[in-house]
Design a protein around this motif. Structure first.
Motif, PDB file in Angstrom:
ATOM      1  N   SER A 169       4.987 -10.002 -10.259  1.00 46.60           N
ATOM      2  CA  SER A 169       4.161 -11.594 -10.277  1.00 46.60           C
ATOM      3  C   SER A 169       3.998 -11.816 -11.789  1.00 46.60           C
ATOM      4  O   SER A 169       4.930 -11.451 -12.685  1.00 46.60           O
ATOM      5  N   THR A 170       3.950 -12.999 -11.754  1.00 46.85           N
ATOM      6  CA  THR A 170       4.354 -13.461 -12.922  1.00 46.85           C
ATOM      7  C   THR A 170       2.520 -13.543 -13.701  1.00 46.85           C
ATOM      8  O   THR A 170       2.164 -14.297 -15.052  1.00 46.85           O
ATOM      9  N   ARG A 171       1.458 -13.136 -13.160  1.00 43.47           N
ATOM     10  CA  ARG A 171       0.283 -12.589 -14.159  1.00 43.47           C
ATOM     11  C   ARG A 171      -0.006 -12.491 -15.387  1.00 43.47           C
ATOM     12  O   ARG A 171      -0.825 -12.897 -16.227  1.00 43.47           O
ATOM     13  N   ALA A 172       1.442 -11.773 -16.006  1.00 49.53           N
ATOM     14  CA  ALA A 172       1.168 -11.403 -17.140  1.00 49.53           C
ATOM     15  C   ALA A 172       1.747 -12.447 -18.469  1.00 49.53           C
ATOM     16  O   ALA A 172       2.438 -11.946 -19.284  1.00 49.53           O
ATOM     17  N   GLY A 173       2.314 -13.313 -17.504  1.00 52.36           N
ATOM     18  CA  GLY A 173       3.772 -13.977 -18.285  1.00 52.36           C
ATOM     19  C   GLY A 173       5.330 -14.047 -17.584  1.00 52.36           C
ATOM     20  O   GLY A 173       5.163 -14.623 -16.649  1.00 52.36           O
ATOM     21  N   ARG A 174       6.070 -13.517 -17.638  1.00 58.95           N
ATOM     22  CA  ARG A 174       6.736 -13.463 -17.174  1.00 58.95           C
ATOM     23  C   ARG A 174       6.690 -12.548 -16.307  1.00 58.95           C
ATOM     24  O   ARG A 174       5.510 -11.581 -15.971  1.00 58.95           O
ATOM     25  N   ALA A 175       7.686 -12.459 -14.720  1.00 59.41           N
ATOM     26  CA  ALA A 175       7.962 -11.676 -13.655  1.00 59.41           C
ATOM     27  C   ALA A 175       7.949 -10.195 -14.033  1.00 59.41           C
ATOM     28  O   ALA A 175       8.786  -9.413 -15.111  1.00 59.41           O
ATOM     29  N   GLN A 176       6.739  -9.402 -13.906  1.00 58.37           N
ATOM     30  CA  GLN A 176       6.903  -7.867 -14.276  1.00 58.37           C
ATOM     31  C   GLN A 176       7.110  -7.145 -12.482  1.00 58.37           C
ATOM     32  O   GLN A 176       6.042  -8.077 -11.592  1.00 58.37           O
ATOM     33  N   VAL A 177       6.055  -5.692 -12.545  1.00 61.52           N
ATOM     34  CA  VAL A 177       6.375  -5.414 -11.653  1.00 61.52           C
ATOM     35  C   VAL A 177       5.109  -4.788 -11.381  1.00 61.52           C
ATOM     36  O   VAL A 177       4.542  -4.262 -12.178  1.00 61.52           O
ATOM     37  N   PHE A 178       4.032  -5.069 -10.341  1.00 62.95           N
ATOM     38  CA  PHE A 178       2.540  -4.224 -10.345  1.00 62.95           C
ATOM     39  C   PHE A 178       2.230  -3.598  -9.127  1.00 62.95           C
ATOM     40  O   PHE A 178       2.738  -4.515  -8.088  1.00 62.95           O
ATOM     41  N   ALA A 181      -3.442  -1.970  -4.352  1.00 64.68           N
ATOM     42  CA  ALA A 181      -3.666  -1.033  -3.354  1.00 64.68           C
ATOM     43  C   ALA A 181      -4.222  -1.605  -2.825  1.00 64.68           C
ATOM     44  O   ALA A 181      -4.088  -3.075  -2.660  1.00 64.68           O
ATOM     45  N   ARG A 182      -4.379  -1.725  -1.322  1.00 66.22           N
ATOM     46  CA  ARG A 182      -3.770  -2.115   0.067  1.00 66.22           C
ATOM     47  C   ARG A 182      -4.766  -3.723   0.030  1.00 66.22           C
ATOM     48  O   ARG A 182      -4.821  -4.049   1.121  1.00 66.22           O
ATOM     49  N   ASP A 183      -6.161  -3.282  -0.439  1.00 68.32           N
ATOM     50  CA  ASP A 183      -6.987  -4.342  -0.636  1.00 68.32           C
ATOM     51  C   ASP A 183      -7.085  -5.297  -1.819  1.00 68.32           C
ATOM     52  O   ASP A 183      -7.685  -5.818  -1.922  1.00 68.32           O
ATOM     53  N   GLY A 184      -6.412  -4.621  -2.445  1.00 69.68           N
ATOM     54  CA  GLY A 184      -5.676  -6.081  -3.454  1.00 69.68           C
ATOM     55  C   GLY A 184      -6.410  -5.530  -5.050  1.00 69.68           C
ATOM     56  O   GLY A 184      -6.379  -6.664  -5.567  1.00 69.68           O
ATOM     57  N   ARG A 185      -6.936  -4.311  -4.516  1.00 69.41           N
ATOM     58  CA  ARG A 185      -8.259  -4.053  -5.759  1.00 69.41           C
ATOM     59  C   ARG A 185      -6.928  -3.274  -6.677  1.00 69.41           C
ATOM     60  O   ARG A 185      -5.429  -2.797  -6.128  1.00 69.41           O
ATOM     61  N   ASP A 186      -7.317  -2.805  -7.966  1.00 68.65           N
ATOM     62  CA  ASP A 186      -6.789  -1.997  -9.212  1.00 68.65           C
ATOM     63  C   ASP A 186      -5.446  -2.541  -9.332  1.00 68.65           C
ATOM     64  O   ASP A 186      -4.516  -1.716  -8.838  1.00 68.65           O
ATOM     65  N   VAL A 187      -5.191  -3.656  -9.771  1.00 72.35           N
ATOM     66  CA  VAL A 187      -4.066  -4.012  -9.888  1.00 72.35           C
ATOM     67  C   VAL A 187      -3.651  -3.227 -11.254  1.00 72.35           C
ATOM     68  O   VAL A 187      -4.199  -3.440 -12.160  1.00 72.35           O
ATOM     69  N   ARG A 188      -1.906  -2.505 -11.690  1.00 71.61           N
ATOM     70  CA  ARG A 188      -2.093  -1.706 -12.402  1.00 71.61           C
ATOM     71  C   ARG A 188      -0.588  -2.481 -12.566  1.00 71.61           C
ATOM     72  O   ARG A 188      -0.028  -2.554 -12.262  1.00 71.61           O
ATOM     73  N   PRO A 189       0.216  -2.628 -13.964  1.00 67.01           N
ATOM     74  CA  PRO A 189       1.234  -3.075 -14.554  1.00 67.01           C
ATOM     75  C   PRO A 189       2.307  -1.863 -14.636  1.00 67.01           C
ATOM     76  O   PRO A 189       2.146  -1.001 -14.816  1.00 67.01           O
ATOM     77  N   ILE A 190       3.601  -2.183 -13.438  1.00 70.73           N
ATOM     78  CA  ILE A 190       4.471  -0.825 -14.527  1.00 70.73           C
ATOM     79  C   ILE A 190       5.743  -1.102 -15.393  1.00 70.73           C
ATOM     80  O   ILE A 190       5.566  -0.265 -15.798  1.00 70.73           O
ATOM     81  N   THR A 191       6.094  -2.200 -15.203  1.00 71.58           N
ATOM     82  CA  THR A 191       7.249  -2.780 -16.267  1.00 71.58           C
ATOM     83  C   THR A 191       6.237  -3.560 -17.302  1.00 71.58           C
ATOM     84  O   THR A 191       5.122  -4.478 -16.875  1.00 71.58           O
ATOM     85  N   ARG A 192       6.772  -3.089 -18.145  1.00 69.79           N
ATOM     86  CA  ARG A 192       6.669  -4.382 -19.555  1.00 69.79           C
ATOM     87  C   ARG A 192       7.872  -5.076 -20.096  1.00 69.79           C
ATOM     88  O   ARG A 192       7.603  -4.508 -21.040  1.00 69.79           O
ATOM     89  N   THR A 193       8.721  -5.481 -19.575  1.00 71.81           N
ATOM     90  CA  THR A 193      10.407  -6.081 -20.360  1.00 71.81           C
ATOM     91  C   THR A 193       9.801  -7.399 -20.617  1.00 71.81           C
ATOM     92  O   THR A 193       9.126  -7.834 -20.530  1.00 71.81           O
TER      93      THR A 193
END
Length: 193
Positions: A169-178, A181-193
């Protein structure tokens, strides 16, 4: 996912002088077969073969581009992207080449992935200027949208237990892995490069 297979050495070059290529290979759940896209017969089609290179057969046969295969957990069906209707959509076909059906009808759809139980398929869908993640329940064909324009969201992958998805996702600017949950909630960043 996404294995690049080497072009066959003894395969004739195409009209433009390029050797045919095989790409986006995915191994079946039992580890015995691989499904991949190749332009060896002209345009991009899907093929299945045994991992030792024997038993090659052409799974799809259409003038459109057929790409990004993904196996169901049982190894009996393959979902893939095709532009047969003018823009990318998700289709399902039996691993033996039978029972081809269109799965999505909402315009641009790409990068399907099966849930571990095989009851749902997640994919990226154009919903505006970017892409969002949607999930279709196979029994009812009911679609639920998990992301809503927070950047471009692509390449979904279910967790082994099916409760979460990883997406780029580019939700935080550059493409990162997030993860979400299967309902779309609890979005968490995994990478921050």
């Amino acid at each position: 996912e996404g294995l690049l297979l080497e072009p066959t050495r003894n395969h004739a070059r195409d009209v433009q002088g390029f050797a045919p290529q095989s790409f986006l290979g995915v191994v079946s759940p039992d580890g015995k077969r691989i499904c991949f896209a190749s332009n060896r017969d002209g345009n991009s089609e899907l093929y299945v073969m045994n991992l030792d290179g024997t038993g090659l057969f052409r799974l799809t046969n259409h003038p459109a581009q057929d790409i990004t295969p993904t196996w169901n957990a049982q190894g009996t069906q393959i979902a893939f992207t095709s532009d047969r209707r003018g823009q990318p959509a998700i289709y399902i076909i039996g691993a033996d080449g039978t029972n081809l059906t269109a799965l999505t009808t909402d315009g641009y759809a790409d990068r399907a992935t099966w849930s571990p139980l095989g009851t749902e398929i997640a994919y990226a869908s154009r919903t505006g200027p970017g892409l969002d993640i949607k999930v279709v329940e196979l029994a009812t064909r009911q679609v639920r949208q998990l992301t809503f324009g927070e950047g471009t969201n692509e390449s979904p992958a279910f967790s082994p237990n099916g409760r979460h998805l990883a997406v780029t996702s580019t939700r935080a600017g550059r493409a990162q892995v997030f993860t979400l949950a299967r309902d779309g909630r609890d979005v968490r960043p995994i990478t921050r490069t």
